[in-house]
Design a protein around this motif. Structure first.
Motif, PDB file in Angstrom:
ATOM      1  N   TYR A  65      25.284  51.475  90.280  1.00  0.00           N
ATOM      2  CA  TYR A  65      26.291  50.702  89.578  1.00  0.00           C
ATOM      3  C   TYR A  65      27.425  50.458  90.568  1.00  0.00           C
ATOM      4  CZ  TYR A  65      23.637  52.745  85.747  1.00  0.00           C
ATOM      5  OH  TYR A  65      22.626  53.126  84.915  1.00  0.00           O
ATOM      6  N   PRO A  66      28.261  49.470  90.333  1.00  0.00           N
ATOM      7  CA  PRO A  66      29.377  49.268  91.260  1.00  0.00           C
ATOM      8  C   PRO A  66      30.215  50.543  91.439  1.00  0.00           C
ATOM      9  CG  PRO A  66      29.185  47.370  89.821  1.00  0.00           C
ATOM     10  CD  PRO A  66      28.197  48.392  89.322  1.00  0.00           C
ATOM     11  N   THR A  67      30.364  51.325  90.381  1.00  0.00           N
ATOM     12  CA  THR A  67      31.255  52.487  90.466  1.00  0.00           C
ATOM     13  C   THR A  67      30.542  53.821  90.684  1.00  0.00           C
ATOM     14  OG1 THR A  67      31.225  52.714  88.070  1.00  0.00           O
ATOM     15  CG2 THR A  67      33.003  51.379  89.004  1.00  0.00           C
ATOM     16  N   GLY A  68      29.216  53.835  90.683  1.00  0.00           N
ATOM     17  CA  GLY A  68      28.537  55.112  90.855  1.00  0.00           C
ATOM     18  C   GLY A  68      27.027  54.974  90.823  1.00  0.00           C
ATOM     19  N   ALA A  69      26.349  56.110  90.678  1.00  0.00           N
ATOM     20  CA  ALA A  69      24.890  56.099  90.748  1.00  0.00           C
ATOM     21  C   ALA A  69      24.308  57.290  89.995  1.00  0.00           C
ATOM     22  CB  ALA A  69      24.444  56.149  92.201  1.00  0.00           C
ATOM     23  N   ALA A  91      17.666  34.583  99.973  1.00  0.00           N
ATOM     24  CA  ALA A  91      19.100  34.735 100.281  1.00  0.00           C
ATOM     25  C   ALA A  91      19.592  36.125  99.900  1.00  0.00           C
ATOM     26  CB  ALA A  91      19.909  33.674  99.545  1.00  0.00           C
ATOM     27  N   ARG A  92      19.128  36.604  98.748  1.00  0.00           N
ATOM     28  CA  ARG A  92      19.517  37.947  98.308  1.00  0.00           C
ATOM     29  C   ARG A  92      19.003  38.999  99.290  1.00  0.00           C
ATOM     30  NH1 ARG A  92      17.657  36.702  92.090  1.00  0.00           N
ATOM     31  NH2 ARG A  92      19.686  35.974  91.317  1.00  0.00           N
ATOM     32  N   LEU A 146      16.501  31.789  96.339  1.00  0.00           N
ATOM     33  CA  LEU A 146      17.500  32.769  95.932  1.00  0.00           C
ATOM     34  C   LEU A 146      17.055  34.179  96.331  1.00  0.00           C
ATOM     35  CD1 LEU A 146      20.190  32.413  94.500  1.00  0.00           C
ATOM     36  CD2 LEU A 146      19.033  32.834  92.332  1.00  0.00           C
ATOM     37  N   ARG A 172      20.220  48.265  82.747  1.00  0.00           N
ATOM     38  CA  ARG A 172      19.647  49.271  81.868  1.00  0.00           C
ATOM     39  C   ARG A 172      19.066  48.576  80.645  1.00  0.00           C
ATOM     40  NH1 ARG A 172      21.940  54.398  82.308  1.00  0.00           N
ATOM     41  NH2 ARG A 172      21.314  54.759  80.158  1.00  0.00           N
ATOM     42  N   GLN A 186      28.244  47.172  95.514  1.00  0.00           N
ATOM     43  CA  GLN A 186      29.629  46.709  95.391  1.00  0.00           C
ATOM     44  C   GLN A 186      29.792  45.277  95.914  1.00  0.00           C
ATOM     45  OE1 GLN A 186      32.021  49.934  97.049  1.00  0.00           O
ATOM     46  NE2 GLN A 186      31.973  51.066  95.122  1.00  0.00           N
ATOM     47  N   ALA A 187      28.948  44.884  96.884  1.00  0.00           N
ATOM     48  CA  ALA A 187      28.981  43.490  97.349  1.00  0.00           C
ATOM     49  C   ALA A 187      28.224  42.576  96.394  1.00  0.00           C
ATOM     50  CB  ALA A 187      28.385  43.392  98.750  1.00  0.00           C
ATOM     51  N   GLY A 188      27.332  43.161  95.585  1.00  0.00           N
ATOM     52  CA  GLY A 188      26.584  42.355  94.619  1.00  0.00           C
ATOM     53  C   GLY A 188      25.569  41.428  95.254  1.00  0.00           C
ATOM     54  N   THR A 189      24.824  41.946  96.220  1.00  0.00           N
ATOM     55  CA  THR A 189      23.843  41.080  96.892  1.00  0.00           C
ATOM     56  C   THR A 189      22.623  40.815  96.020  1.00  0.00           C
ATOM     57  OG1 THR A 189      22.758  42.961  97.950  1.00  0.00           O
ATOM     58  CG2 THR A 189      24.569  41.927  99.160  1.00  0.00           C
ATOM     59  N   ARG A 196      25.735  51.976  98.113  1.00  0.00           N
ATOM     60  CA  ARG A 196      27.022  51.663  97.497  1.00  0.00           C
ATOM     61  C   ARG A 196      27.556  50.310  97.987  1.00  0.00           C
ATOM     62  NH1 ARG A 196      32.441  52.626  99.005  1.00  0.00           N
ATOM     63  NH2 ARG A 196      31.912  53.937 100.781  1.00  0.00           N
ATOM     64  N   TRP A 210      30.593  57.215  92.710  1.00  0.00           N
ATOM     65  CA  TRP A 210      30.212  57.340  94.118  1.00  0.00           C
ATOM     66  C   TRP A 210      31.014  58.443  94.803  1.00  0.00           C
ATOM     67  CZ3 TRP A 210      25.854  55.391  95.624  1.00  0.00           C
ATOM     68  CH2 TRP A 210      25.365  54.195  95.077  1.00  0.00           C
TER      69      TRP A 210
END
Lengths: 527, 527
Positions: B439-443, B349-350, B346, B219, B300-303, B296, B404
């Motif tokens: 976001y890792p915890t929501g959207a 790979a991503r 990179l 953000r 959460q995996a952060g690719t 999600r 989520w």
């Protein structure tokens, strides 16, 4: 926890590793010897226990068995674990809170604050007791007495949302208990500061802690998605959505509030699945500057290490000495430790990307033993510090942060301030430094000082630390990267925030805590 | 910018794409026709221009040529760009600020605030003028009149630290000018909200903006490393280090302050090197729920995607219709667009890691044309909205966010509130929805509504929006993910923050702006 040292008495052997002893002899010019020790019962408390009427009122709030005024409880809550804290405690006379109060519920916390405000008692929130910047000083301010509000009974995992990856804990939960509770469900918080073994989650939030895995999982700030805070004027429940534009993010005001606004009772945290794979590596760099540049390239490219840290030449030499490599310790060079974690393929890809960047920046792979030694001993620094203290050797740490372009200016300024301050005190010394937290725009600097101070160690250190703090301000650093403000740094926080920032902080405190009972002297100096 | 619509008049063709026209006919049951339009000169302003004494005092502060009271300037500063804003403006009568003041320096801003406080004038800071939640309403509150403080002269790149990756801009700098200035040095900010073409950097900070590349670069909150803010009681310079535990992070208080505490004059931002490689892909999912689960897993995996967004079935159908694939538009399914960027290896790979996660979660590769169409048209939504308005068709957007685990509950609640609200108004409608920020915890959830409202569109929409806002609160969402609070959402912010949160916000405003001249009615409702 020990009353006069860090952590687990069983781990406190009191013995100095041979390599460390040799180095110390070289640095200080004399062989360290064990100093006399006093027993807990010998400590003379300079403040009285709470009077009977106060105790009765608090007992009505939380139960008589949860209001302690015994000598041991008071000594154990008499302050934090900085070296000056411990030196003072070992010097026999010590101020202590009038009582230790242990509420068992959020409502109990609110009642204690009400009773304290009514009766003119200051309240010092107490989590794991690991503070190192004076925030646990039993300072009554303008009030009759101070009580320590110990949150240990407000502990445990309250709720786990395994879809969203959010866990709600009571604030008194100790970090190892939190990780154990999460591991049962396949999750991890991944916050490992050096205080990990004893600190509480509420303490991490109140102090804006940062852990060794910050490169991968962020500072504790970034892990917090929600907070409940009981203030003397009401309870706040903050953190509604993972992303929001609903006005200023008030949750951020309580990260770093250090008990000066109220008591954090519940912490909601982002958690992640336990990593399937982990790769630990070490690299060497010709010097600190080239190593720091390499770390910068890694974080700016975003290759995704979980841990990335760089020790300067002096710290590298001590690390090598600790693992018995005295010969190598005399060679030049800096060591970096890197950890990659995650799902197997992703962890591998991240490791490859980081390795490519580090290698391109002049790094060479080094023995994994160095990385393993760091990992094995990463919570043991404070035990060594205690042993040194028992041998009459002063050792302390301090930390700051700045932008990458200002990093070496700041490092030089701190190093010079230490040299001139300790020189003025006639103390030989050695300064070690490492970078342990990296950001796209800058990094932290963590200093370890070993000095031949004598006499009243706390008093001897104070002017040196003041000189360092002044130097940090002049050189554009922050007064603390992760140890917090407490009472020790409060005079410099005013400088860091500026007149209007300090005024805003005071206005918030006045709104939430109009009687000023919450942790007097912490964050804000009395004006 | 157009006085009665979004952005560049040259881009406002006034023509509806054939596919859209067909869909509208199907949804609304009638063929949209061009409505009557009025000219800027025909607008009747309901508030008088500032009196001569006030104008003289302001002219002394910033120069006579920078205090405008002409009709055009006042109409162009009469509010933001929400559909109700534009509907009101096209309805001929309109409140406007008494004058538009354009300071050329930070000192000029401070002087204007001083003059305004002395003379009892409210001040409405104005950046790019793209606000959509009523924060630019020329509301004088309890004061004699309101002035619009236009920051366009306070623009440009002040400093670039290419080692730390930090750029300092004056707050009035428009986003395209900022990107152009950075590109000259090989850097990018990477903040691309739909308002990109017109919005200012100070506005992004004041509103807690979030851009389409938020998955990769965060953000706008996360990009800000420093702020200068001129308040009626003093100037703050915040953001000393990239990571700090020096008390609460006061900088965060001014992100989302929406001009209610003071005027942001300078913004220091984290920037990154222009990406060497970019890969744009599209995927289809059987339905919204499976698509959301896939997103999600990715976050959460952060690719590491730069962009990841998911349109629901209805929005996917409209997207397909817009690119002329009417046949496919009738098929079921949801489209996700994914962008990966960075150094070539990179980025590759991503992309591979994200593709693996999306595929494992049931996604199938789809035509790149869908992704290209999104990218090509990503700033054009507001133009289409204007054209619809010119054809008497009401179209508006609204957004929220949650965890989520609560995402589908919230989506259903908003959809039902829209259906019942528009049903009560007797308006046929279509609701489109997408997830654009993860976001890792929501959207986030972003809704586009097209409705057959008639008569006074702003008045007809108001009860529908109120019903939606109530539903968002009940269902645990935030009142805004990135549009902000303004005056429109202020009554619900009080609910979101709770009694004590709202009280804290009020205390901060009282401290910084005791006369209450800053943007009355924004953030805080009058009590």
């Amino acid at each position: 926890m020990r009353w006069d040292g860090w952590g687990d008495p069983a781990k406190a052997t009191g013995k100095l590793p041979g390599g460390v002893k040799l180095l110390l002899t070289a640095v200080l010019g004399h062989r360290p010897r064990r100093a006399e020790q006093i027993a807990l019962a010998d400590v003379e408390l300079t403040t009285p226990p709470l009077d009977a009427a106060d105790v009765r009122a608090l007992a009505a709030a939380v139960g008589a068995e949860h209001v302690r005024t015994d000598h041991e409880a008071r000594v154990l809550h008499a302050g934090g674990k900085s070296t000056p804290d411990l030196a003072r405690r070992r010097a026999r006379t010590q101020a202590a809170p009038g009582a230790v109060v242990l509420p068992g519920s959020e409502a109990g916390v609110a009642t204690v604050l009400r009773v304290a405000a009514e009766r003119g008692l200051a309240v010092v929130p107490f989590g794991g007791g690991t503070a190192v910047t004076g925030g646990l000083a039993p300072d009554a301010g303008e009030h009759r007495a101070a009580i320590s509000l110990d949150l240990r009974r407000l502990a445990g995992l309250e709720r786990l949302d395994d879809v969203s990856g959010e866990a709600t804990f009571w604030a008194g939960t100790r970090a190892p208990a939190a990780e154990a509770a999460l591991a049962e469900h396949g999750f991890e918080l991944g916050h490992f500061p050096q205080s990990f073994e004893f600190a509480s989650l509420g303490g991490f939030a109140a102090m804006r802690s940062s852990g060794q895995n910050s490169a991968g999982y962020g500072r504790f700030d970034a892990m917090v998605t929600g907070l409940r805070v009981v203030t003397p004027t009401g309870t706040l429940d903050l953190g509604r959505a993972p992303g929001s534009a609903a006005g200023p993010d008030l949750l951020r005001l309580f990260l770093g509030s250090e008990g000066a606004f109220g008591v954090i009772t519940q912490v909601r945290l982002r958690v992640h699945e336990l990593p399937a794979e982990r790769f630990l590596d070490a690299f060497t760099f010709p010097d600190f500057r080239s190593g720091a540049d390499a770390l910068r390239h890694v974080v700016q490219a975003g290759t995704g290490p979980t841990v990335i840290r760089l020790s300067d030449e002096a710290e590298t030499a001590v690390s090598l000495a600790q693992v018995g490599s005295i010969g190598k310790a005399l060679a030049k060079g800096c060591t970096a430790v890197v950890l990659h974690e995650g799902p197997a393929e992703l962890a591998r890809a991240r490791r490859a990307a980081t390795t490519a960047v580090l290698t391109a920046a002049g790094g060479r792979p080094a023995s994994r033993a160095l990385a393993e030694s760091w990992e094995h001993g990463r919570f043991d620094g404070p035990y060594l510090r205690d042993t040194l203290l028992e041998h009459g050797v002063f050792a302390e740490t301090l930390e700051t942060a700045t932008t990458w372009s200002n990093l070496h200016v700041l490092r030089t300024a701190v190093t010079e301030a230490l040299a001139s301050g300790l020189g003025a005190a006639g103390a030989k010394h050695r300064v070690l430094c490492h970078v342990s937290h990296v950001y796209p725009t800058g990094a932290s600097l963590y200093f370890t000082v070993v000095a031949g101070l004598t006499g009243d160690l706390a008093a001897a250190w104070e002017p040196v630390k003041a000189r360092v703090n002044d130097a940090i301000m002049t050189a554009g650093g922050t007064i603390s990267h992760h140890h917090g403000v407490g009472t020790d740094h409060a005079p410099w926080l005013r400088h860091e925030l500026g007149e209007h920032g300090a005024r805003l902080l005071r206005a918030m405190k006045n709104e939430l805590d109009p009687a000023g009972i919450m942790n007097p002297g912490t964050l804000l100096t009395r004006t």
